[in-house]
Scaffold this active site. Structure first.
Site, PDB file in Angstrom:
ATOM      1  N   CYS A 129      49.639  30.886  52.357  1.00  0.00           N
ATOM      2  CA  CYS A 129      48.308  31.227  52.265  1.00  0.00           C
ATOM      3  C   CYS A 129      47.369  30.463  53.087  1.00  0.00           C
ATOM      4  CB  CYS A 129      48.066  30.777  50.872  1.00  0.00           C
ATOM      5  SG  CYS A 129      46.132  31.169  50.344  1.00  0.00           S
ATOM      6  N   CYS A 164      32.370  28.334  52.727  1.00  0.00           N
ATOM      7  CA  CYS A 164      32.416  29.808  52.408  1.00  0.00           C
ATOM      8  C   CYS A 164      30.994  29.865  52.080  1.00  0.00           C
ATOM      9  CB  CYS A 164      33.373  29.947  51.520  1.00  0.00           C
ATOM     10  SG  CYS A 164      33.029  31.870  50.793  1.00  0.00           S
ATOM     11  N   GLU A 180      42.606  24.075  54.725  1.00  0.00           N
ATOM     12  CA  GLU A 180      44.089  23.844  54.147  1.00  0.00           C
ATOM     13  C   GLU A 180      44.972  25.091  54.162  1.00  0.00           C
ATOM     14  OE1 GLU A 180      43.040  20.423  50.856  1.00  0.00           O
ATOM     15  OE2 GLU A 180      42.824  22.468  50.172  1.00  0.00           O
ATOM     16  N   CYS A 228      44.335  17.244  45.743  1.00  0.00           N
ATOM     17  CA  CYS A 228      43.298  18.003  46.612  1.00  0.00           C
ATOM     18  C   CYS A 228      42.091  17.223  46.609  1.00  0.00           C
ATOM     19  CB  CYS A 228      43.219  19.512  45.832  1.00  0.00           C
ATOM     20  SG  CYS A 228      42.352  20.435  46.858  1.00  0.00           S
ATOM     21  N   CYS A 230      34.310  28.609  42.268  1.00  0.00           N
ATOM     22  CA  CYS A 230      35.113  28.510  43.092  1.00  0.00           C
ATOM     23  C   CYS A 230      34.607  27.154  44.190  1.00  0.00           C
ATOM     24  CB  CYS A 230      35.092  29.795  44.225  1.00  0.00           C
ATOM     25  SG  CYS A 230      36.221  29.286  45.738  1.00  0.00           S
ATOM     26  N   CYS A 275      30.742  32.290  44.728  1.00  0.00           N
ATOM     27  CA  CYS A 275      31.214  32.328  43.352  1.00  0.00           C
ATOM     28  C   CYS A 275      31.176  31.259  42.689  1.00  0.00           C
ATOM     29  CB  CYS A 275      32.761  32.844  43.645  1.00  0.00           C
ATOM     30  SG  CYS A 275      32.891  34.484  44.657  1.00  0.00           S
TER      31      CYS A 275
HETATM   32  N1  SAH Z   1      37.073  35.172  49.458  1.00  0.00           N
HETATM   33  C1  SAH Z   1      38.154  35.687  49.087  1.00  0.00           C
HETATM   34  C2  SAH Z   1      39.615  34.889  49.260  1.00  0.00           C
HETATM   35  C3  SAH Z   1      39.429  33.578  48.278  1.00  0.00           C
HETATM   36  S1  SAH Z   1      40.091  32.887  47.025  1.00  0.00           S
HETATM   37  C4  SAH Z   1      38.006  36.362  47.698  1.00  0.00           C
HETATM   38  O1  SAH Z   1      37.073  36.202  47.119  1.00  0.00           O
HETATM   39  O2  SAH Z   1      38.809  37.065  47.223  1.00  0.00           O
HETATM   40  C5  SAH Z   1      41.383  33.859  46.413  1.00  0.00           C
HETATM   41  C6  SAH Z   1      41.142  34.127  44.821  1.00  0.00           C
HETATM   42  O3  SAH Z   1      40.932  33.047  43.936  1.00  0.00           O
HETATM   43  C7  SAH Z   1      39.914  34.919  44.465  1.00  0.00           C
HETATM   44  O4  SAH Z   1      40.056  35.971  43.731  1.00  0.00           O
HETATM   45  C8  SAH Z   1      38.869  33.833  44.051  1.00  0.00           C
HETATM   46  O5  SAH Z   1      38.025  34.536  43.392  1.00  0.00           O
HETATM   47  C9  SAH Z   1      39.911  33.198  42.959  1.00  0.00           C
HETATM   48  N2  SAH Z   1      39.410  31.874  42.781  1.00  0.00           N
HETATM   49  C10 SAH Z   1      38.406  31.209  43.198  1.00  0.00           C
HETATM   50  N3  SAH Z   1      38.141  30.032  42.691  1.00  0.00           N
HETATM   51  C11 SAH Z   1      39.028  30.010  41.399  1.00  0.00           C
HETATM   52  C12 SAH Z   1      39.077  29.276  40.114  1.00  0.00           C
HETATM   53  N4  SAH Z   1      38.612  28.091  40.387  1.00  0.00           N
HETATM   54  N5  SAH Z   1      40.202  29.702  39.487  1.00  0.00           N
HETATM   55  C13 SAH Z   1      40.717  30.712  39.602  1.00  0.00           C
HETATM   56  N6  SAH Z   1      40.687  31.704  40.670  1.00  0.00           N
HETATM   57  C14 SAH Z   1      39.632  31.387  41.583  1.00  0.00           C
END
Ligand code: SAH
Length: 373
Positions: A105, A112, A92, A333, A119, A116
């Site tokens: 974006c 991934c 996406e 989504c 996420c 985390c």
């Molecule tokens: N892998 C990279 C980019 C991914 S996402 C990273 O970790 O930075 C971009 C941002 O969204 C990151 O800061 C990630 O931690 C955040 N993110 C992911 N899931 C989220 C969620 N459920 N709510 C808010 N932010 C989230």
């Protein structure tokens, strides 16, 4: 194996053309077709002879990034695109329209492996890295589909860009090359969960792109509870890498902090966070956590988020809260996941019931497609 022609830099393409017995200026023509006119096929390259087009076709390919779905927010005009890659993996990408220009974006990986806990992108694990060509393809397709110029690119979709470092770097160089789309490096932001050795390497590249660090916790313990990568690299190591990035590039680092109710949004968290950031020339972006169906994290109330922000502001921190873009198509989504979970596009019975296919949806979380208040 055909070579991925869109992943060649300008100078590299000259070498390729010479090896084909062509004059170097042909590289300029081909590069222009690929990166300015955004051609998807060799037969579009009408100022090349049929013979050359044929030889290119035999030895090279332009990896497809094909739109299978586009959703448009009625609230703010945000567009979300689902793209299919050559092997059936799906990623996406999102287009956000701001007064200062269009931001795209993009995803850097299908799935991934960073894990985390809040996420959605990581739940099915990593399927594969995207090539530079497939990252470029997302930007190019969005520009072609909308007919609008892309001004800013953020690498904040699905995937950890620094876990796909070489392709990511190649992508940035081609995206910002004066012979191509020529997006200013200052208009490119890469977000990382904090892979320290790659952050240090990136600092040495001395690019002018913005580095965004996903912080999410103000102590090593808190960070480790949310982000497995913190087991490998400590908070102090990650912060030192951010400092190195600033020292070597002069670019102010952005810290991202997903606010999770009852986990990292207390007054004490704000105090600790302020203490970390105060000595640094940086920007803090608060992201009220986007609920993920498979998890039970809750975002703080608007009032609590503002209170957290005010606490930091009082400590002299440069801070904004990101506002969700396209929240009305957020629910869709999950529908995309279901509809396109299987490679042939047939309906799958449900996202949770088909874990093997999850990563193929390449879910760029909406959470990252937010506008600053
Ligand atoms: N892998 C990279 C980019 C991914 S996402 C990273 O970790 O930075 C971009 C941002 O969204 C990151 O800061 C990630 O931690 C955040 N993110 C992911 N899931 C989220 C969620 N459920 N709510 C808010 N932010 C989230």
């Amino acid at each position: 194996m055909k070579k991925d022609i869109r992943a060649y830099g300008y100078e590299e393409l000259k070498t390729e053309m010479l090896s084909l017995g062509e004059k170097a200026f042909r590289a300029g023509q081909v590069y222009d077709w690929l990166h300015v006119k955004l051609a998807d096929r060799f037969d579009e390259m009408t100022n090349l002879s049929k013979d050359l087009r044929h030889r290119l076709q035999e030895q090279y390919e332009i990896l497809p990034v094909s739109m299978v779905e586009r959703q448009v927010s009625k609230l703010d005009g945000t567009n979300k695109f689902l793209f299919r890659l050559y092997d059936g993996n799906m990623v996406e990408s999102v287009l956000m329209r701001y007064k200062h220009g269009n931001s795209v974006c993009i995803s850097s990986q299908a799935g991934c492996r960073m894990g985390c806990v809040f996420c959605a992108s990581t739940i099915g694990g990593l399927k594969r890295d995207l090539s530079a060509s497939e990252m470029l393809g997302q930007v190019y397709q969005i520009q072609k589909i909308t007919g609008e110029r892309v001004h800013n690119v953020v690498i904040m979709g699905t995937g950890e860009p620094l876990d796909n470092y070489d392709n990511f770097l190649r992508f940035v160089r081609i995206l910002t090359d004066e012979h191509g789309l020529h997006i200013s490096q200052r208009n490119v932001t890469v977000s990382t969960c904090g892979i320290v050795p790659r952050m240090l390497e990136l600092a040495d590249e001395k690019l002018q792109i913005t580095l965004a660090l996903s912080l999410h916790g103000s102590t090593q313990e808190k960070r480790r509870a949310l982000m497995p990568v913190a087991n490998k690299y400590s908070l102090s190591e990650v912060l030192s890498a951010c400092d190195a990035y600033f020292e070597k590039t002069g670019r102010r680092v952005t810290f991202e902090y997903s606010l999770v109710h009852g986990v990292n949004d207390t007054d004490e968290d704000a105090r600790e966070l302020a203490a970390i950031l105060k000595p640094r020339n940086c920007h803090l972006n608060l992201i009220p956590v986007n609920p993920v169906r498979e998890r039970d994290f809750v975002r703080p109330s608007r009032k609590n988020a503002l209170n957290f922000k005010n606490n930091l502001e009082k400590s002299g921190i440069n801070v904004t809260i990101r506002r969700e873009m396209g929240s009305d198509i957020d629910g869709a989504c999950g529908q995309l996941r279901r509809r396109y979970a299987q490679e042939d596009g047939a309906e799958a019975s449900g996202c949770g019931e088909n874990p093997a296919a999850e990563g193929e949806c390449g879910r760029a979380g909406w959470e990252s497609h937010n506008r600053q208040d």
